[in-house]
Design an enzyme around this catalytic site. Structure first.
Site, short mmCIF file in Angstrom:
data_model
loop_
_atom_site.label_atom_id
_atom_site.label_comp_id
_atom_site.label_asym_id
_atom_site.label_seq_id
_atom_site.Cartn_x
_atom_site.Cartn_y
_atom_site.Cartn_z
N PRO A 9 0.90 -1.39 -0.07
CA PRO A 9 -0.02 -0.01 -0.04
C PRO A 9 0.88 1.08 0.13
CG PRO A 9 -0.26 -1.06 1.84
CD PRO A 9 0.55 -2.09 1.30
N ASN A 10 0.35 2.18 -0.87
CA ASN A 10 0.93 3.59 -0.75
C ASN A 10 2.07 3.62 -1.73
OD1 ASN A 10 -1.14 4.75 0.69
ND2 ASN A 10 -0.45 3.87 2.42
N ARG A 17 4.71 10.98 -1.94
CA ARG A 17 4.78 10.38 -0.75
C ARG A 17 6.10 10.68 -0.09
NH1 ARG A 17 4.64 4.30 1.32
NH2 ARG A 17 4.08 4.72 3.38
N TYR A 22 11.17 8.78 1.42
CA TYR A 22 10.91 7.67 0.27
C TYR A 22 11.50 8.00 -1.14
CZ TYR A 22 8.13 5.44 3.52
OH TYR A 22 7.59 4.78 4.57
N ASN A 73 8.07 -5.63 -0.88
CA ASN A 73 8.14 -4.80 -0.05
C ASN A 73 6.40 -4.56 0.36
OD1 ASN A 73 7.86 -2.43 1.52
ND2 ASN A 73 9.00 -1.12 -0.01
N ALA A 76 3.18 -1.10 4.84
CA ALA A 76 2.40 -1.04 6.14
C ALA A 76 1.99 -2.43 6.53
CB ALA A 76 1.28 -0.10 6.01
N HIS A 79 4.03 -4.81 9.28
CA HIS A 79 3.86 -4.67 10.70
C HIS A 79 2.46 -5.21 11.00
CE1 HIS A 79 7.01 -2.00 9.59
NE2 HIS A 79 6.21 -1.24 8.59
N ASP A 86 1.53 -15.75 6.10
CA ASP A 86 1.03 -17.15 5.94
C ASP A 86 1.15 -17.50 4.43
OD1 ASP A 86 0.66 -17.49 8.66
OD2 ASP A 86 -1.58 -17.56 8.59
N GLU A 97 12.61 -9.74 1.68
CA GLU A 97 11.89 -8.42 2.01
C GLU A 97 12.38 -7.29 1.78
OE1 GLU A 97 11.39 -8.52 6.38
OE2 GLU A 97 10.07 -7.08 6.31
N HIS A 99 12.52 -2.93 2.31
CA HIS A 99 12.07 -1.44 2.70
C HIS A 99 12.91 -0.38 2.19
CE1 HIS A 99 9.30 -3.86 4.88
NE2 HIS A 99 10.44 -4.53 5.45
N ILE A 100 12.52 0.59 1.67
CA ILE A 100 13.29 1.53 0.87
C ILE A 100 13.76 2.54 2.03
CG2 ILE A 100 13.04 3.86 -0.26
CD1 ILE A 100 10.37 2.66 -1.57
N SER A 101 13.10 2.52 3.19
CA SER A 101 13.53 3.35 4.33
C SER A 101 14.29 2.53 5.52
CB SER A 101 12.41 4.25 4.85
OG SER A 101 11.43 3.32 5.51
N ARG A 106 13.18 4.11 12.76
CA ARG A 106 11.76 4.59 12.59
C ARG A 106 11.07 4.41 13.97
NH1 ARG A 106 9.21 4.51 6.69
NH2 ARG A 106 8.20 6.44 7.98
N ARG A 110 7.02 0.38 13.68
CA ARG A 110 7.89 -0.24 12.36
C ARG A 110 8.98 -1.27 12.71
NH1 ARG A 110 5.65 3.30 8.34
NH2 ARG A 110 5.24 5.39 9.36
C1 DQA Z 1 8.26 0.91 3.70
C2 DQA Z 1 8.31 1.14 5.35
C3 DQA Z 1 7.04 0.84 6.16
O1 DQA Z 1 6.96 0.88 7.46
C4 DQA Z 1 5.92 1.60 5.34
O2 DQA Z 1 4.74 1.62 5.90
C5 DQA Z 1 5.73 1.78 4.11
C6 DQA Z 1 7.09 1.77 3.16
C7 DQA Z 1 9.54 1.12 3.28
O3 DQA Z 1 9.69 0.70 1.95
O4 DQA Z 1 10.30 1.66 3.72
O5 DQA Z 1 4.95 2.17 3.51
O6 DQA Z 1 8.02 -0.50 3.75
#
Ligand code: DQA
Length: 143
Positions: A9-10, A17, A22, A73, A76, A79, A86, A97, A99-101, A106, A110
């Site tokens: 998502p997002n 964003r 990001y 990725n 959200a 978490h 599953d 897995e 994550h950009i950040s 954080r 998270r």
């Molecule tokens: C994220 C980190 C997550 O905590 C956050 O909800 C995201 C992006 C990242 O790529 O850093 O939407 O997965």
């Protein structure tokens, strides 16, 4: 060799964003960068982005027998989602897995990842380059 790159998502809003976290590049820029690398290495690559947990679960389930490795990725849902964890475990397709950040720097909420336990690796805090690192980790470990 076919990999599936799932973004949660997002992440469709990359570039707009929270650019301080990001970056200013878009989701299309991300896909173009990954595609370029995959073409170079002769890897077939499919992209899937969704803001809906169930759609991500469905996509993972549909990957059975079609996909050799997954880069995810979960955004959200990292978490919160036992369902995505599953699904990944159910299909037993190796995954990394991303994550950009840098999650370790954080908020407390998270720091939990339901996805990490069964991943080959977690790459966090390396920006878009983390997806390329994930390819490097994933491809030699696919069946
Ligand atoms: C994220 C980190 C997550 O905590 C956050 O909800 C995201 C992006 C990242 O790529 O850093 O939407 O997965």
């Amino acid at each position: 060799m076919k990999i599936l790159v799932i973004n949660g998502p997002n992440l469709n809003l990359l570039g707009i964003r929270e650019p301080d976290i990001y970056g200013k590049s878009t989701y299309k820029d991300l896909c173009d960068m990954i595609s370029e690398r995959c073409e170079h290495d002769n890897i077939d690559c499919e992209f899937f982005q969704s803001n809906h947990e169930g759609d991500i679960v469905d996509k993972i389930g549909e990957s059975l027998g079609k996909i050799d490795g997954i880069i995810i990725n979960p955004a959200a849902y990292t978490h919160t989602s036992v369902a995505i964890a599953d699904a990944l475990k159910a299909v037993n397709i190796p995954y990394v897995e991303v994550h950009i950040s840098d999650l370790s720097k954080r908020e407390d909420f998270r720091q939990v990842s339901y996805i990490r336990k069964d991943a080959l690796a977690t790459v966090s805090g390396e920006g878009f380059g983390g997806y390329i690192k994930a390819i490097d980790i994933l491809v030699p470990r696919t069946k």
